[in-house]
Every structure is written in C-alpha cells, then in structure tokens.
Enzyme design. Structure first.
Site, mmCIF file in Angstrom:
data_model
loop_
_atom_site.group_PDB
_atom_site.id
_atom_site.type_symbol
_atom_site.label_atom_id
_atom_site.label_comp_id
_atom_site.label_asym_id
_atom_site.label_seq_id
_atom_site.Cartn_x
_atom_site.Cartn_y
_atom_site.Cartn_z
ATOM 1 C CB SER B 166 -66.576 38.246 30.133
ATOM 2 O OG SER B 166 -67.243 36.656 30.246
ATOM 3 C CG ASP B 344 -61.668 34.357 35.090
ATOM 4 O OD1 ASP B 344 -62.607 33.620 35.289
ATOM 5 O OD2 ASP B 344 -61.545 35.141 34.233
ATOM 6 C CG HIS B 377 -65.467 35.468 34.968
ATOM 7 N ND1 HIS B 377 -64.712 35.393 33.779
ATOM 8 C CD2 HIS B 377 -66.725 36.077 34.006
ATOM 9 C CE1 HIS B 377 -65.135 35.986 32.612
ATOM 10 N NE2 HIS B 377 -66.404 36.238 32.830
#
Lengths: 397, 397
Positions: B166, B344, B377
C-alpha cells in the site's frame, strides 16, 4: 381517474418529445396507517406527479419508484423559471421509452421521505412538533403499502407496469410480493433482494456521520437546521459508490483545480513558507465535485429521512422469513424483467441476476438483461439507447 | 551497526519462530530537514524497531515500509504484558519469509506520523506548541529522504531489499527513484504509482469528516483531544475499502447483533410502541465491527497525521513531471517485484501491473505476480503461504 389531472401538466408549453411543465400534487389519507413495526400514525400525505393520461379502461398506468435520494419529480419541469428536469426525464416523455403518449406515468415521494410526503420532518399531530426519530421505522413494504392506498384513491386499480432502479427496484419487487395482482409487469434495475455487508457498511458510516454530528441533537433539530456536516459527509461518501472507478477516472482523473496548484507537488524555494491554512483545501477536481454534491444535498434532503431510508434499504430482505428467495417470490404473478449493469459495484450484476434465478426456479415468467456499461450504479439513470429499447420492448410485451 | 541493537530484541523470551520482545528506538537528527514543499524544520525524530542482526559486511539489511495507519512495530511483542504482535509478524521472524536468522529487518514510523516520529502532533521548537497544521506538507519522497538519513546514521549503507504494501509500496518505489544505488531489491505489494480519482475521493471524504468536526479546531486541538468523531468516521469508511465485498460477506453477511434483533424486520402487535431511541443503534454485525474499528483508531492515531499522510498518498505521482512512468523509472537499478491481489479494489491489480510494465519498457529487471485472493486490499497483510514463497524466492534471487 385523477381528478386533479387536467392541471397536472401543460402540453402547450412542452418542447416536442418533452413532458413540459408539471405540477406536483398531494394525496392525503385521513385513515390511520400501521407500519410493519406495529406503530400507527393517524394518516399521511404522498406528493406525486403524473405524466400522460389514464385511458378509459384504466389499463395504461405505469408507476415509477424512486431511489434513496430521488423524489416524485421524475419528468418534465416545474415552470418556465424552474427548468430543472425530473431525475428520469431522459426515459419519460412523448415517444420516449416510458411513452407518455401511450402510458399514464406516475411517481410519488416515498413514505418516510422529505420532499412533500410524510416522514420524520413532518409535523406529528400528537405533539405539533416534527416527528424526528419518533417517526416509526419505515420499511420498503410500508412504502409500497402507502403507494397502494394512494393509487387506489386516485383511481388506478391496475398497473401496466412498475419500474424502478436501486431502492426503486426493491419497491418494484415488493409490489410483486405484497400486491401480486396489481401490476402486469415488474421492471427492476440496478437493485438487490438484499444488500451485502459492504452496502450496509457504507450506509452505516453515513448514518454515523449524521448521528454523531452535534447538530443532529438526538434527531430533534429545528426545521432548516440539523446535521448539515454529517449529512454532507454521508452524501459525499455514498456518491462515490454510485459511480465506477473508470467513470470517475474519465470524468476527473487526477486533474487539479486550476486556480491553486497543489503545494507539495510544486516545490518552492527552500525556506519559503507554505500556506498551511490552505493545505487541505480542494486540490483535485474530484474533491471539488464531491464537496459540491455534499452541499447541494443538504439543501434538499432531511437528515432524519436519510437515516430512516438507509435503514429501510439495509433491512430489506424478503427471503429472510423463509430462508429462500425462491420461496419468497412464489406469490409473484407479473412478468418480471431485471436489468443489471456490469460496472455497478454497489448492487452488482450477480445480485440482480439472483432475483431472476429465484423467479425462474419458482416457475415464474422472468428474464434478466445485463448491460455493459462503465458508469457504475447510476447507469440506470443515464442515457442508454440499449436500455430504452429493453424497456420499450418489455412494456409492449 | 546500530549501537542500541543489543537491547533491541530479546531472543531468550521468544517463542520458537518468533522475534520475541522488541524495544522501539528513537533516531534523532539535529540537522535541519527541508521538505519537498520548500519548508525546513530544525531536525526530526524517527521511531524504529530492528529484528535480527546486521552482518559484518553490512549486506543483509531489509527495510520494511508501513502503510497509512501502520507504524514501526511490525514484528515481535513489546513485553510479556504487552503481547500485541507487530502488524506484519506473520511474515517477519526466524525462519519466516523475512527471515530474521538471515536478515537484519528494520522499520520506522514515517515522517509525518504520530507513533513516535516527528509529525503534526510533535512540538514545534519555535513555539513550544504542537506543529498542528503548521507542519510542512509531507510527501512520500520526504518520508524516504528522512529514512535515508536515519539508515545511514545507524550504519546501514546498503539494503538487501526494501519491502512494503500500500503506501509502503509507494515508499519502496520512491526509494528506487530517489536513491537508486541504496537497495538491491524492491518489493512492492498492493500499491500504485498514482491513485485513481476514486481513491482520492475516499481520502477526501475522510479528510472532510475530520476538517469539519468542530473539535478539529483549525488543527490546533490539545494533545489527547481533537476530532475524534471525524477521525472515527474517516477510519470506518477507509476500512471498507481495505476489504472485499466477498470477504465482508463471509465475515459478517447480514448477521444481526444477537442481543437486539432489528425492530423493523420483526413486526410486533399493532399499536405497540417501538423504541425510537434505539432505532439507529447497531443492528448488523458489520456495523458493530466498523464502530469498533473507528473507536480503536482514535485512541492510537492523530487526526492531523491522518490529513497529512492521506494528502501524501493522493499527491504521489512520480510520472507527473515527465508525463510517463516509463521515463520516471529510468533511474531505477534494483531488481523489482510487484505483487497485486485480484480482489484489491483500492489499488487494483492493473495499477500494480502498470509499474512493472513501465519498468520493463524502460529495460529494467522487473517482474509482476498476481495472487488470487478474495480478501481485498489487506491481502498483503494476511497469512498466505503463496506470498511467503514469492517473497522468500525474491529475497534469495
């Protein structure tokens, strides 16, 4: 026949192919109404509009059901100086898919709403104050039962079709379950027979933004006041779920607001003081758009209605009682068409398809169409010749 | 070599295969630091942890970069009475994919953070008050430049690898751009070289929830105070984007909180009064979960840091200057692996793949792996033997 109907629209001022000026009307029931939760109010009002004329046999009426933030004004304009067209004006009008030359089309603001129909912002006759959170919990079924009373009262005894998207689609389905003989055709779009955890989660965050805004005041805020910040936050977030990633990227991408480039991507000379007061001002166009959406919404929507209606959405689950949607739809007799949109991630295609699968398993006359779009949940509201053809064919079937 | 290192972890108390007790350490630079925006602070502190031992040749160090709400505590526990494991404990430890028997693994809280590193909640030496929104706008590049100064100071002159998911993946990429000779391997997961409009939009709603909370007080709230409501709303909403629809449905579905069934789906006898005070209390389990997530977050995170770090995420766009990611990555010399996760939807696979496509077009040594998961995610944080194997092989390559 609706006795107010001759005044309801004015063909003389209409552009070709347009409904023209419409006048909202109020239906008021002085009979008590008992909600699914068991509570009763002494009566209610539904605000509605009509387009086209009911034929002598009374066989050409179409009910349109609106979504969470919609209302009764789905076609035409309210006046030469108030030219904001209804939210489904692209599909309703003379010669359009919901052809007002052929059909008598009508739509009411839902029970629990805030655009003229009885809801939390209405005056509770018992107290002389707004109901606020003393308004009974309202369900999709309550909305439909109130619509049934209204339609019956204005002379509609049978519907050619019931049409709606999103929460409107839930009402379409519920009409088929609660009043199976009332409509010949059910047409639901971008909808679900029960929300997923993710959809509930988004609604819950919106509710929390409202409930925790100090101006919510336990639901007892004055008319014109209320939790404007919380309601705007709820709307901004929900609006993201109505669009697709692809459509937002096409519409906004990473474009910045031209007048004020983002401070951090434009290094200035060392030692220069940045402008901390504006560090979190609008930078990207998408931010500006969302802030506008939030502000526009608080001027037209009641926060308590938002709480009640999102709750109705979350709790809708006709299969819960029997544990099976196939069993739940056993009562339906109308022909049913459900339309899903490939890019709808709020009520995705599989949730739309599931309704038709259940109907087919129950031996019903049902079909499913999936339209390839990249516009997200709001696809049902947008111009689509493909959708118009589907609707036209289904209504003529 | 890190001079505090002998105290940094305690193998004697560790379970087999676990890092054991770790002690966070502070690195403080007394040299001025000039941000990308041009502003300068007189110095900064980064809080960090280390696991494993740096070898004599100094060739076995791995830097872990954390995500928006992460911190320096990515493995082990802080004590026998504070057994909360680090956020990536499943992948870091003796014999694990980031094998602390072989590698010296370290992670710091980012510049702009609030877990011990200098950020908006730190005291501005010029005023004796917290910086608040007088803290300079921080970028991903600023975070990386501060890390470079820290690593150099503790004796790390070269990294075997830099690993992160991320926002951590953005830092990994930026390390390759800003300090191309510093690391041999770059491993980024669930990330993007630039956020889409939708991701910016979600961050913007979170920021608005904070900025419009009256307790934000223009950013000048007292330590321990601040916009708790706004920050909780921001976190609740963001949390939805970290999960997938499928994983939320598996985890919560439409299950209700057992103690209090929803009033509207359980009709009571007509005339019974419902309980309006509790109409919007928790009904579904997913609501309870989100409220818990919101509350837990406000006790550990600073609202101004949330504003600054989400802004850094939104503004990260290394391709902006040249108009092409392929040109932007020309400087990279390290081997690069990017891992995307099929479910995601915040930083979807195609955004991960785009980084590798640009690297390959620029003639770099890069590969892309896509893992089939339905966990959204957050997949990079969760147990996955497949991911562990990928990481292990890449680090050994």
């Amino acid at each position: 026949m609706n006795d107010a109907e001759p005044d309801a629209f004015d063909l003389a001022t209409a552009e070709p192919g347009e409904v023209g000026i419409v006048r909202p009307q109020d239906y008021t029931s002085a009979e008590p109404f008992t909600f699914e939760c068991g509570r009763t109010i002494p009566g209610f009002t539904l605000r509605y509009e009509t387009y086209g004329r009911l034929n002598a046999a009374g066989t050409n009426a179409i009910l349109v059901c609106h979504a969470l933030s919609g209302d009764h004004h789905c076609a035409g304009i309210h006046g030469l100086t108030d030219r904001k067209p209804g939210w489904w004006n692209n599909i309703i009008g003379p010669g359009k898919a919901l052809d007002t030359n052929r059909y008598f089309v009508t739509c009411c603001n839902v029970l629990g709403g805030c655009q003229g129909s009885t809801g939390p912002s209405s005056t509770d006759p018992a107290t002389g104050q707004p109901y606020g959170v003393n308004f009974p919990i309202v369900t999709i079924r309550d909305m439909v039962r109130a619509q049934h009373r209204w339609l019956t009262a204005i002379g509609v005894t049978h519907l050619h079709a019931i049409v709606g998207g999103s929460m409107g689609g839930m009402q379409v389905l519920e009409w088929g379950l609660s009043f199976p003989d009332f409509a010949s055709r059910l047409l639901a779009m971008a909808t679900t027979a029960r929300e997923s955890a993710q959809a509930i989660a988004f609604n819950e965050v919106g509710r929390q933004a409202i409930l925790q805004d100090p101006d919510w005041a336990q639901g007892n805020y004055p008319a014109g006041g209320g939790p404007r910040v919380g309601l705007a936050i709820a709307r901004m977030m929900a609006h993201i779920t109505y669009l697709s990633d692809a459509s937002m990227d096409r519409k906004f991408g990473r474009r910045t607001v031209a007048e004020r480039p983002p401070s951090a991507t434009q290094p200035t000379a060392a030692g220069t003081t940045s402008d901390p007061d504006h560090a979190f001002d609008v930078t990207f166009e998408v931010e500006s758009y969302l802030r506008y959406q939030g502000k526009a919404f608080i001027n037209r929507f009641d926060a308590n209605s938002y709480l009640y209606i999102t709750r109705a959405l979350d709790q809708y689950d006709p299969a819960a009682a029997t544990g099976s949607l196939e069993k739940a739809v056993a009562a339906i007799t109308a022909r049913t068409l459900v339309v899903g949109f490939t890019s709808d991630w709020l009520f995705p295609p599989e949730q739309n398809r599931a309704i038709v699968t259940a109907l087919l398993r129950a031996g019903k006359n049902a079909s499913y169409a999936e339209l390839e779009t990249d516009l997200g949940h709001d696809s049902f509201l947008l111009e689509s010749p493909q959708l118009y053809d589907l609707v036209r064919d289904f209504l003529a079937s």
